[in-house]
Design a protein around this motif. Structure first.
Motif, PDB file in Angstrom:
ATOM      1  N   THR A 157      36.422  42.130  47.671  1.00 25.31           N
ATOM      2  CA  THR A 157      36.033  43.388  47.019  1.00 25.31           C
ATOM      3  C   THR A 157      36.968  43.723  45.873  1.00 25.31           C
ATOM      4  OG1 THR A 157      35.070  44.221  49.082  1.00 25.31           O
ATOM      5  CG2 THR A 157      35.631  45.852  47.410  1.00 25.31           C
ATOM      6  N   LEU A 158      38.258  43.495  46.063  1.00 18.23           N
ATOM      7  CA  LEU A 158      39.219  43.741  44.980  1.00 18.23           C
ATOM      8  C   LEU A 158      38.952  42.816  43.801  1.00 18.23           C
ATOM      9  CD1 LEU A 158      41.759  45.031  43.817  1.00 18.23           C
ATOM     10  CD2 LEU A 158      43.116  43.318  45.057  1.00 18.23           C
ATOM     11  N   LEU A 159      38.705  41.544  44.072  1.00 19.00           N
ATOM     12  CA  LEU A 159      38.437  40.593  42.991  1.00 19.00           C
ATOM     13  C   LEU A 159      37.190  40.994  42.216  1.00 19.00           C
ATOM     14  CD1 LEU A 159      39.016  37.969  41.469  1.00 19.00           C
ATOM     15  CD2 LEU A 159      37.778  36.736  43.273  1.00 19.00           C
ATOM     16  N   ILE A 160      36.128  41.350  42.923  1.00 17.36           N
ATOM     17  CA  ILE A 160      34.882  41.766  42.268  1.00 17.36           C
ATOM     18  C   ILE A 160      35.116  43.009  41.416  1.00 17.36           C
ATOM     19  CG2 ILE A 160      32.570  42.704  42.701  1.00 17.36           C
ATOM     20  CD1 ILE A 160      32.520  40.885  45.227  1.00 17.36           C
ATOM     21  N   THR A 161      35.897  43.960  41.933  1.00 18.41           N
ATOM     22  CA  THR A 161      36.189  45.198  41.208  1.00 18.41           C
ATOM     23  C   THR A 161      36.985  44.906  39.937  1.00 18.41           C
ATOM     24  OG1 THR A 161      36.210  46.420  43.297  1.00 18.41           O
ATOM     25  CG2 THR A 161      37.230  47.484  41.394  1.00 18.41           C
ATOM     26  N   MET A 162      38.001  44.063  40.042  1.00 20.15           N
ATOM     27  CA  MET A 162      38.826  43.741  38.880  1.00 20.15           C
ATOM     28  C   MET A 162      38.038  42.956  37.836  1.00 20.15           C
ATOM     29  SD  MET A 162      42.489  42.861  40.743  1.00 20.15           S
ATOM     30  CE  MET A 162      43.458  42.921  39.224  1.00 20.15           C
ATOM     31  N   LEU A 163      37.192  42.037  38.292  1.00 18.76           N
ATOM     32  CA  LEU A 163      36.336  41.319  37.348  1.00 18.76           C
ATOM     33  C   LEU A 163      35.380  42.283  36.655  1.00 18.76           C
ATOM     34  CD1 LEU A 163      35.497  38.106  39.423  1.00 18.76           C
ATOM     35  CD2 LEU A 163      36.942  38.229  37.378  1.00 18.76           C
ATOM     36  N   GLY A 164      34.876  43.283  37.401  1.00 23.15           N
ATOM     37  CA  GLY A 164      33.992  44.279  36.816  1.00 23.15           C
ATOM     38  C   GLY A 164      34.682  45.079  35.723  1.00 23.15           C
ATOM     39  N   VAL A 165      35.944  45.425  35.926  1.00 25.81           N
ATOM     40  CA  VAL A 165      36.710  46.136  34.902  1.00 25.81           C
ATOM     41  C   VAL A 165      36.808  45.292  33.633  1.00 25.81           C
ATOM     42  CG1 VAL A 165      38.991  47.057  34.310  1.00 25.81           C
ATOM     43  CG2 VAL A 165      38.013  47.499  36.578  1.00 25.81           C
ATOM     44  N   ALA A 166      36.882  43.964  33.827  1.00 27.41           N
ATOM     45  CA  ALA A 166      36.954  43.045  32.686  1.00 27.41           C
ATOM     46  C   ALA A 166      35.586  42.733  32.095  1.00 27.41           C
ATOM     47  CB  ALA A 166      37.626  41.744  33.119  1.00 27.41           C
ATOM     48  N   GLY A 167      34.534  43.361  32.649  1.00 25.57           N
ATOM     49  CA  GLY A 167      33.186  43.165  32.131  1.00 25.57           C
ATOM     50  C   GLY A 167      32.525  41.892  32.617  1.00 25.57           C
TER      51      GLY A 167
END
Length: 641
Positions: free
Chosen positions: A337-347
């Motif tokens: 979940t953290l990885l998905i969230t951080m990737l989302g911040v990066a677009g």
């Protein structure tokens, strides 16, 4: 039977109190089941450490989706090894479970009933979880020391777990295994539910259930008798893949599972300002999307500690991404979940992937219980790039063997996508070793070794050395060398930066061994297979197998050995070259005279992750031929002056 596997916490909470049931009831319960043991050939002939006279589970599902699990076990202790059952350790989640004990006691060989005392029961937080109490404080272990357990005694207990509500609204699921490593006289699973409720089932090596009705309820009863204890074989598949089993689920399809998990995970994908700033720092200067993914993956792998809990143990909902980011630890679904969230911040789009890291799922039975792990998928043209940050030593682009070639569920914004993860080729998991040996007339050798790795071997070397101090690394290598070259003395040792996941592990060292080559008059005998060799054929010792050989991965090892001869010596006899080619693997050994001395090359490849029972004899012959070839010696002779 509920199977306890590595990293799996079985939700069998047990809360025992002395004198909770009148002894007359206990006595009656035991003798009601005792004839089962007397009639069984297993009890009379088995030399197992313990025998389950009864392994019975009843699952009661109510109309409001609450449920009750009743467990009744009777275990006879036969040998010293069976005394391990006297120490009961039952993990459970106190957030959504309530436990009631019906009875528990030990019955001696003479038939005397020994009740459990209060001081034999303790509730503890698992030591491995103590540092992570902020997220996992609800996980407890009930430890129980059963009294007066001797050879010939019997342990019996029955308890029930009441669950307030289903983890997935209006649905239930369960699994039960009808065999274990100990013999089972009677193994029984009963499902009780309202007549209006329906479910799907998967039955493997068991008979159809007996169905009865009473009032508004319907009962299904599966039973298997006289199951011999499973005998383990080297490199066999996990127990869950080979045992007779029952899977049940009321879930309609995989879309329901995907929609449910997406709802649980989506609300936890929250990025606070510090998390966003960290993402911006990580991707600064990165020009391509792949470079950004790599930077964020490396951060989550290396900086967020993994807590080894299977999905489902602490519920199915991950913790909030920002919370995991600040605490710097989490289980598989937390890290995903953290990885998905951080990737989302990066677009960058990415999705949770539900997977079973132990064995294949059965796609015909949709159920969350089929999964025990969570990773991440990033769309990559028409395929997916799979990322598992729980493998803190796994380089970007690699995938742990346990995640490869698995049927998985990608949860794409609430939609279900069932696909298979890739199986990496043998050449993707390569270990190359270059060795230069200087041989002296007395048989002493000094050797320089260089090792390059990729894929699985990169991960394996990083795992072996990363958490050791320099002096411990040298000690580890020295001990490893002495297992294959007794008397080896390590001189120099250097290994690449193990914290840099972008750099495959490389290792360089030198060592010496006295009397490695055997002197016989004016001849020397030397085995060129210095480090890599099949020194044991225990893997193929049995004439036949009951289960496949499971490597889980394809791989290749290549060794290039240059032997520099002492002045005045030459090769008198070289072993014949060997080339073996089969669908499951290849082996090649060659020997060549050079100006410096002798060049020996060895290549060993496994091309299939599993060797079937049908291919076992062919593989056995293949493996034994390699072992024989690896023992062959080069005969050197001293030339006359």
């Amino acid at each position: 039977m509920k199977i306890k596997c590595p990293k799996l916490i079985v939700l069998f909470p047990l809360f025992l109190f002395s004198g909770c049931v009148p002894s007359s009831h206990l006595h009656r319960s035991y003798f009601q089941e005792q004839p089962l043991g007397k009639q069984s050939v297993l009890v009379q002939t088995s030399d197992a450490g313990a025998i389950y006279l009864l392994d019975k589970v009843t699952r009661i599902v109510r109309s409001d989706s609450s449920s009750e699990l009743i467990v009744h076990q009777i275990i006879k202790i036969n040998r010293e090894s069976g005394k391990k059952f006297a120490e009961v350790q039952i993990p459970y989640n106190q957030t959504f479970q309530k436990v009631k004990i019906d009875f528990a006691r030990t019955i001696t060989r003479e038939g005397k009933i020994i009740k459990l005392k209060r001081n034999a029961i303790h509730t503890v937080t698992p030591a491995s979880l103590a540092p992570y109490a902020a997220l996992y404080s609800s996980l407890k272990v009930k430890t129980v020391s059963m009294p007066a357990v001797e050879l010939g005694s019997i342990i019996e207990y029955q308890y029930r777990i009441l669950q307030k509500k289903s983890l997935m609204k209006n649905h239930f699921w369960d699994d039960f295994y009808f065999q274990s490593e100990e013999p089972l006289v009677v193994s029984k699973y009963i499902l009780v539910l309202p007549k209006s409720r329906t479910f799907k089932k998967l039955e493997k090596e068991i008979n159809s259930p007996e169905i009865t009705e009473k009032g508004g309820q319907r009962s299904y009863s599966w039973e298997k008798r006289d199951s011999a204890g499973l005998i383990r074989e080297p490199e066999m598949p996990p127990l869950k893949q080979v045992l007779p089993l029952l899977l049940i689920s009321s879930v309609k399809d995989w879309e329901e599972v995907a929609s449910w998990y997406y709802t649980l995970a989506k609300e936890q994908m929250v990025a606070d300002e510090p998390l966003k700033q960290e993402v911006f720092r990580l991707i600064k200067g990165k020009k391509t999307e792949r470079e950004k993914i790599r930077a964020i993956y490396n951060y989550c792998s290396s900086n967020i500690r993994y807590v080894g809990l299977e999905i489902g143990i602490n519920g199915y909902q991950p913790h909030q991404a920002s919370e995991v980011f600040h605490l710097k630890y989490g289980d598989c679904k937390d890290k995903a979940t953290l990885l998905i969230t951080m990737l989302g911040v990066a677009g960058i789009r990415s999705y949770p992937v539900l997977i079973n890291s132990e064995h294949q799922i059965d796609a015909s039975l949709p159920s969350p219980s089929q999964f025990n792990h969570c990773i991440v998928a990033v769309p990559d043209e028409e395929k997916y790039l799979y990322l598992d940050t729980t493998a803190e030593i796994c380089s970007f682009g690699d995938l742990p063997a346990e995640d490869q070639n698995r049927d998985v569920l990608i949860v794409k914004e609430g939609k279900a996508i069932l696909v298979k993860t890739p199986l990496y080729r043998a050449q993707d998991n390569l270990c190359t070793r270059k060795i230069e040996i200087n041989l002296k007339e007395d048989g002493t050798i000094s050797a320089k070794v260089g090792v390059a790795t990729s894929g699985f071997f990169n991960l394996a070397y990083r795992s072996s050395f990363r958490y050791l101090r320099t002096i411990e690394q040298k000690k580890f290598l020295s001990e490893d060398l002495n297992r294959v070259c007794p008397g080896a003395v390590l001189a120099e040792f250097k290994i690449s930066d193990l914290t840099n996941l972008d750099q495959p592990v490389e290792e360089n060292y030198s060592f010496s061994v006295e009397n490695y080559a055997m002197r016989m008059g004016n001849k020397l005998l030397i085995k060129p297979a210095l480090i890599e060799a099949v020194r044991s054929t225990a893997l193929v010792a049995e004439e036949k197998r009951n289960y496949p050989i499971l490597f889980q991965r394809c791989w290749e090892k290549f060794e290039n050995v240059l032997i520099n001869l002492p002045d005045g010596w030459e090769a008198e006899t070289l072993p014949e070259a060997l080339l073996l080619r089969h669908p499951f693997g290849e082996f090649e050994a060659s020997y060549q005279k050079t100006e410096e001395g002798i060049l020996y090359q060895r290549k060993f490849r496994i091309s299939q992750p599993e060797i079937s029972i049908l291919d076992y004899q062919e593989f056995k012959n293949f493996y034994k031929k390699i072992a024989y070839q690896d023992r062959k010696e080069i005969i050197l002779t001293k030339t006359p002056k």
